[in-house]
Design a protein around this motif. Structure first.
Motif, PDB file in Angstrom:
ATOM      1  N   GLY A  18     -21.311 -40.530  44.857  1.00  0.00           N
ATOM      2  CA  GLY A  18     -22.625 -40.184  45.389  1.00  0.00           C
ATOM      3  C   GLY A  18     -23.560 -39.621  44.340  1.00  0.00           C
ATOM      4  O   GLY A  18     -24.788 -39.725  44.473  1.00  0.00           O
ATOM      5  N   PHE A  19     -23.000 -39.030  43.271  1.00  0.00           N
ATOM      6  CA  PHE A  19     -23.843 -38.472  42.216  1.00  0.00           C
ATOM      7  C   PHE A  19     -24.637 -39.564  41.499  1.00  0.00           C
ATOM      8  O   PHE A  19     -25.700 -39.302  40.935  1.00  0.00           O
ATOM      9  N   LEU A  20     -24.131 -40.791  41.510  1.00  0.00           N
ATOM     10  CA  LEU A  20     -24.886 -41.902  40.942  1.00  0.00           C
ATOM     11  C   LEU A  20     -26.231 -42.041  41.657  1.00  0.00           C
ATOM     12  O   LEU A  20     -27.278 -42.222  41.020  1.00  0.00           O
ATOM     13  N   PHE A  26     -33.289 -38.806  40.666  1.00  0.00           N
ATOM     14  CA  PHE A  26     -33.813 -37.827  39.717  1.00  0.00           C
ATOM     15  C   PHE A  26     -34.449 -38.516  38.508  1.00  0.00           C
ATOM     16  O   PHE A  26     -35.511 -38.128  38.038  1.00  0.00           O
ATOM     17  N   ALA A  27     -33.771 -39.535  37.978  1.00  0.00           N
ATOM     18  CA  ALA A  27     -34.285 -40.209  36.786  1.00  0.00           C
ATOM     19  C   ALA A  27     -35.589 -40.929  37.080  1.00  0.00           C
ATOM     20  O   ALA A  27     -36.525 -40.906  36.261  1.00  0.00           O
ATOM     21  N   GLY A 149     -24.949 -40.149  33.838  1.00  0.00           N
ATOM     22  CA  GLY A 149     -25.425 -40.925  32.698  1.00  0.00           C
ATOM     23  C   GLY A 149     -25.781 -42.350  33.081  1.00  0.00           C
ATOM     24  O   GLY A 149     -26.834 -42.869  32.686  1.00  0.00           O
ATOM     25  N   VAL A 150     -24.925 -42.995  33.853  1.00  0.00           N
ATOM     26  CA  VAL A 150     -25.196 -44.373  34.265  1.00  0.00           C
ATOM     27  C   VAL A 150     -26.474 -44.433  35.099  1.00  0.00           C
ATOM     28  O   VAL A 150     -27.345 -45.290  34.873  1.00  0.00           O
ATOM     29  N   GLY A 151     -26.595 -43.528  36.056  1.00  0.00           N
ATOM     30  CA  GLY A 151     -27.801 -43.514  36.888  1.00  0.00           C
ATOM     31  C   GLY A 151     -29.051 -43.269  36.078  1.00  0.00           C
ATOM     32  O   GLY A 151     -30.089 -43.916  36.299  1.00  0.00           O
ATOM     33  N   GLY A 193     -27.068 -45.654  49.617  1.00  0.00           N
ATOM     34  CA  GLY A 193     -25.800 -46.369  49.609  1.00  0.00           C
ATOM     35  C   GLY A 193     -24.692 -45.589  48.927  1.00  0.00           C
ATOM     36  O   GLY A 193     -23.564 -45.524  49.428  1.00  0.00           O
ATOM     37  N   ALA A 194     -24.993 -44.997  47.773  1.00  0.00           N
ATOM     38  CA  ALA A 194     -23.977 -44.239  47.034  1.00  0.00           C
ATOM     39  C   ALA A 194     -23.531 -43.011  47.817  1.00  0.00           C
ATOM     40  O   ALA A 194     -22.332 -42.683  47.854  1.00  0.00           O
TER      41      ALA A 194
END
Length: 496
Positions: A18-20, A26-27, A149-151, A193-194
């Motif tokens: 879910g953090f993704l 945020f990004a 990082g990926v997000g 979704g995440a």
């Protein structure tokens, strides 16, 4: 008492996925909201005031949500109801933001969006502490760093990618381009979704079972809040003196933010020393005053770490454009070339952070939590300091590799050290209070960095990065004061 069972890699993956979505939102916010504000008519000097909502929202919302989630239990769980509520509100805000008809509606949506992100994010930090035994917590927080990082990388590049595939990147005056609009729509879908994936694929321990685990019983020292008047009086006095100095010497208006914060903190501590009331505010202020000793030591690590990161975030573009490309004129080709390269550098440290987060559990297994965090912070500090000595801007990629290791460590290891020193019953509220020492240095940096650069460094933003580097080195030294309470914590990450 029984030990908390270890989870499999994929169970940890599910609980952190879910953090993704949160970081994706945020990004998009961080990369595009200023653009939306300017599109709707904001002047450059208005943007910091409009943005101040973000850190203030976190300062208020996170401890409240932590307090409430500690006391929540229903058929949906303890933390997961907050995941869901925050995700739904954030999704709606992401859909509405690029369609804002006026500047002030956009500013209001920023408040709602940032508050919604915080409603979901704060319980996520406590969730890892709830679910994982101490041995696996560094892996859990490192997994969160991977998704962060990926997000951040994908969301930051999304408008550029859509433009590359033919989506319009320009629009009539007062209208947000389709490249940004569709990015926010995609972000809303990814976030919801995440979060639903984590909500549907994880379970939570009931309070009585959580309390039965051996690692849940961290000793709490009794707190006498009668002495809270001392820091209260000190903060109030400092705030009043600063207000007088700002008024008398016509200092920069940003310092009013610092003065107001000191006065507010002083008033709350004075109130705490005298009140006999019970409730959320009393509990939050009491836990802030009486926080565990190791948490107090970690607060200094967080303070200097986040001061450095905020200094980098707001000064990298002008520093690179001015120092390496020789222009502060935003209409010049040189400035915009430097600004583009600064964007590459920011993407670099986020991308490196993903890889670093995979390696950090291995480093923890070899060196322990404290020394691992010190090493990573010093890599970041040396990276920022190197901006003073590098002449070819392309070599700044190497500098940002160090920053990427520091960033991944900042997002994971302090929480692993903190959760080992907290009682399970107060994991949420203490994680929320811990957020104070992420927000306060950002507010301080917003208040004083401009003044420091003007007084001592001739308004050259490259020196703000150097101050950030020194701050990361100091944060690393502060890490050595933090005690690792369990003998097996040095073996944390072995499951990686």
């Amino acid at each position: 008492m029984t030990r908390k069972p270890e989870l499999s890699f994929w169970q940890i993956w599910n609980m952190c996925f879910g953090f993704l979505g949160i970081q994706f939102g945020f990004a998009l916010q961080n990369a595009n909201v200023s653009r939306i504000f300017q599109t709707l008519g904001a002047n450059v000097d208005q943007i910091p005031v409009l943005w101040i909502a973000a850190p203030f929202t976190g300062l208020i919302v996170q401890p409240i949500i932590g307090y409430c989630s500690d006391r929540t239990w229903n058929r949906f769980g303890r933390r997961r109801p907050y995941f869901f509520a925050g995700a739904v509100l954030a999704t709606l805000a992401l859909l509405a933001m690029p369609n804002s008809p006026t500047l002030w509606i956009a500013a209001g949506l920023l408040w709602i969006m940032d508050a919604s992100f915080n409603v979901s994010m704060e319980p996520f930090r406590a969730f890892v502490g709830d679910q994982l035994p101490p041995r696996q917590r560094p892996l859990g927080y490192a997994m969160q760093s991977v998704f962060i990082g990926v997000g951040a990388v994908v969301a930051s590049f999304l408008p550029w990618l859509l433009t590359h595939f033919g989506v319009a990147n320009t629009a009539p005056a007062g209208t947000v381009p389709h490249s940004v609009m569709y990015s926010f729509y995609a972000g809303a879908a990814v976030l919801l979704g995440a979060m639903l994936w984590t909500i549907c694929t994880t379970r939570e321990y009931p309070p009585e079972q959580l309390e039965a685990f051996a690692d849940s019983h961290v000793a709490e020292e009794p707190v006498d809040v009668a002495g809270a008047w001392r820091p209260g009086a000190l903060f109030l006095l400092l705030g009043v003196v600063l207000l007088v100095l700002i008024r008398h010497y016509a200092l920069r208006a940003e310092l009013y933010l610092l003065a107001g914060g000191l006065v507010g903190a002083g008033a709350l501590f004075l109130w705490l020393a005298r009140t006999r009331r019970v409730g959320a505010l009393r509990q939050i202020m009491g836990d802030l005053y009486g926080m565990p000793r190791e948490m107090r030591r970690l607060n200094w690590v967080q303070f200097f770490s986040w001061f450095a990161m905020f200094a980098m975030w707001i000064n990298t573009t002008p520093a690179v454009a001015g120092h390496f490309y020789g222009s502060a004129d935003t209409t010049s080709a040189a400035y915009n070339e430097g600004a583009n390269w600064a964007g590459v550098l920011m993407g670099t440290y986020n991308g490196v952070g993903v890889l670093a987060a995979i390696l950090i559990p291995l480093l923890v297994r070899a060196c322990g939590l404290r020394w691992s965090h010190l090493i990573n912070l010093w890599l970041g500090g040396l990276g920022l300091l190197s901006f003073l000595f590098i002449r070819d801007p392309h070599w700044l990629i190497v500098s940002m590799i160090g920053v990427g290791f520091a960033w991944a460590s900042i997002l994971s290891l302090p929480y692993a050290m903190l959760s080992d020193n907290l009682p399970a019953a107060k994991m949420g509220i203490y994680m929320g209070i811990f957020n104070f020492f992420i927000v306060i240095p950002q507010l301080l940096a917003a208040s004083v960095l401009g003044v420091l650069l003007k007084w001592f460094f001739h308004d050259q933003p490259i020196w703000a990065l150097a101050l950030g580097g020194a701050s990361l080195l100091l944060a690393g030294l502060c890490t050595l004061r933090v005690h690792e309470p369990r003998e097996n914590v040095a073996a944390a990450g072995a499951a990686a």
